[in-house]
Design an enzyme around this catalytic site. Structure first.
Site, PDB file in Angstrom:
ATOM      1  N   HIS A  79      -2.588  -0.745  -3.965  1.00 54.15           N
ATOM      2  CA  HIS A  79      -2.229  -0.769  -2.549  1.00 54.15           C
ATOM      3  C   HIS A  79      -2.123  -2.207  -2.098  1.00 54.15           C
ATOM      4  O   HIS A  79      -2.988  -3.031  -2.379  1.00 54.15           O
ATOM      5  CB  HIS A  79      -3.270  -0.024  -1.711  1.00 54.15           C
ATOM      6  CG  HIS A  79      -2.803   0.247  -0.318  1.00 54.15           C
ATOM      7  ND1 HIS A  79      -2.880  -0.703   0.682  1.00 54.15           N
ATOM      8  CD2 HIS A  79      -2.243   1.335   0.247  1.00 54.15           C
ATOM      9  CE1 HIS A  79      -2.386  -0.198   1.794  1.00 54.15           C
ATOM     10  NE2 HIS A  79      -1.997   1.035   1.571  1.00 54.15           N
ATOM     11  N   GLU A 139      -5.449  12.830  -0.362  1.00 61.69           N
ATOM     12  CA  GLU A 139      -5.465  12.076   0.890  1.00 61.69           C
ATOM     13  C   GLU A 139      -4.863  10.704   0.618  1.00 61.69           C
ATOM     14  O   GLU A 139      -5.400   9.931  -0.181  1.00 61.69           O
ATOM     15  CB  GLU A 139      -6.889  11.945   1.422  1.00 61.69           C
ATOM     16  CG  GLU A 139      -6.945  11.296   2.796  1.00 61.69           C
ATOM     17  CD  GLU A 139      -8.357  11.204   3.347  1.00 61.69           C
ATOM     18  OE1 GLU A 139      -8.527  10.576   4.405  1.00 61.69           O
ATOM     19  OE2 GLU A 139      -9.279  11.738   2.712  1.00 61.69           O
ATOM     20  N   LEU A 140      -3.785  10.381   1.266  1.00 66.60           N
ATOM     21  CA  LEU A 140      -3.002   9.190   0.972  1.00 66.60           C
ATOM     22  C   LEU A 140      -3.838   7.915   1.070  1.00 66.60           C
ATOM     23  O   LEU A 140      -4.481   7.650   2.088  1.00 66.60           O
ATOM     24  CB  LEU A 140      -1.808   9.105   1.923  1.00 66.60           C
ATOM     25  CG  LEU A 140      -0.825   7.955   1.691  1.00 66.60           C
ATOM     26  CD1 LEU A 140      -0.147   8.088   0.334  1.00 66.60           C
ATOM     27  CD2 LEU A 140       0.214   7.913   2.811  1.00 66.60           C
ATOM     28  N   ASP A 141      -3.821   7.119  -0.017  1.00 67.56           N
ATOM     29  CA  ASP A 141      -4.482   5.815  -0.077  1.00 67.56           C
ATOM     30  C   ASP A 141      -5.961   5.879   0.271  1.00 67.56           C
ATOM     31  O   ASP A 141      -6.526   4.940   0.834  1.00 67.56           O
ATOM     32  CB  ASP A 141      -3.783   4.809   0.856  1.00 67.56           C
ATOM     33  CG  ASP A 141      -2.358   4.509   0.410  1.00 67.56           C
ATOM     34  OD1 ASP A 141      -2.123   4.500  -0.805  1.00 67.56           O
ATOM     35  OD2 ASP A 141      -1.491   4.297   1.274  1.00 67.56           O
ATOM     36  N   ALA A 142      -6.612   6.986  -0.064  1.00 67.24           N
ATOM     37  CA  ALA A 142      -8.031   7.142   0.280  1.00 67.24           C
ATOM     38  C   ALA A 142      -8.875   7.558  -0.924  1.00 67.24           C
ATOM     39  O   ALA A 142      -9.997   8.018  -0.752  1.00 67.24           O
ATOM     40  CB  ALA A 142      -8.185   8.167   1.407  1.00 67.24           C
TER      41      ALA A 142
END
Length: 284
Positions: free
Chosen positions: A192, A226-229
């Site tokens: 990310h 869960e996006l980018d988590a």
């Protein structure tokens, strides 16, 4: 040296380390690495142990069965067993940006990692020239809203055909579906372009520039629904000043992204990242 690597976690209680190390010693194994951690909030014990198999009395294909019967059931242990003689098979997903891809392929070519790369998958043709340069098959799957599900089914078939163990998203600018994540739990590594959770979104360096930040960062994590988590494997930062332009931030960010991603991939390959719930225990 041919070794076995054991990653485990279980409720913490007395006697675990003694019993497990005895299992190695009484079967003529030589422990060459042992690291452990107790999460006192969750009361969970974590351990990574590696031992030499040269004189180990239990055959390779029976070690998991023995350990499960003698110790996993007794202590409620969740574990994975790996062998250093096996080379994990890694697939790379990439879109149009080359910096992470070049870094990964250069490290692989230099022999830094005990891993094989059977293929590269992309939704754009741009990086095919890089794949050719490193003599790795390049598979193009253009993705649109209408064909997304069909293309991913084809990708999954290709991954299964090549026996892929884990996936690295080297700035792959598509959301991975829940089905693919379920098939590769804690085996899809993403980079990310920010020090999560700050400045998420499509233009993180512009947002950081407008905010006048003094550091920028990058975060590598396992992919979850869960996006980018997902569980974070590696993070790092670089300092910036008021003299830096947006272009300076982008260039510094790219350098950081490829370093952080490569560190995370290395930890995964060396079996030093243990995911538990939405965190990781990283063994040194």
């Amino acid at each position: 040296m041919n070794t076995a690597i054991l990653l485990l976690h279980c409720p913490d209680r007395a006697g675990i380390v003694t019993d497990i190390t005895n299992f190695i010693s009484i079967n003529s194994g030589n422990i060459i690495y042992l690291d452990q951690h107790v999460d006192h909030v969750e009361n969970i014990f974590f351990m990574r142990m590696e031992w030499d198999l040269e004189r180990f009395l239990i055959p390779y294909d029976k070690i998991e069965e023995y350990f499960n019967t003698l110790y996993a059931k007794k202590y409620g242990i969740s574990f994975r067993l790996y062998f250093s003689g096996y080379r994990p098979r890694m697939a790379i997903f990439v879109s149009k940006m080359s910096h992470c891809l070049y870094d990964i392929l250069a490290r692989h070519t230099a022999g830094e990692w005990n891993v094989s790369i059977p293929l590269i998958i992309s939704n754009h043709p741009d990086m095919e020239v890089v794949a050719r340069r490193f003599d790795i098959p390049y598979h193009l799957f253009p993705v649109t809203r209408e064909n997304r599900a069909e293309q991913e089914r084809a990708e999954l078939e290709l991954l299964e055909e090549h026996g892929i163990d884990f996936i690295v998203l080297a700035r792959y600018m598509q959301i991975v579906s829940a089905d693919m994540i379920r098939r590769y739990p804690n085996r899809i590594i993403n980079i990310h372009h920010s020090f999560l959770p700050a400045f998420a979104g499509a233009r993180p360096y512009h947002a950081a520039f407008e905010r006048g930040v003094k550091i920028i960062g990058a975060t590598s994590h396992y992919v979850t629904e869960e996006l980018d988590a997902g569980p974070i494997i590696e993070q790092d930062i670089v300092r910036v000043t008021h003299k830096d332009t947006v272009r300076d931030l982008i260039n510094k960010g790219k350098d950081l992204e490829k370093i952080v991603l490569s560190r995370a991939v290395r930890k995964h390959i060396e079996r030093k990242a243990l995911a538990y719930k939405n965190k990781t225990v990283i063994f040194e």
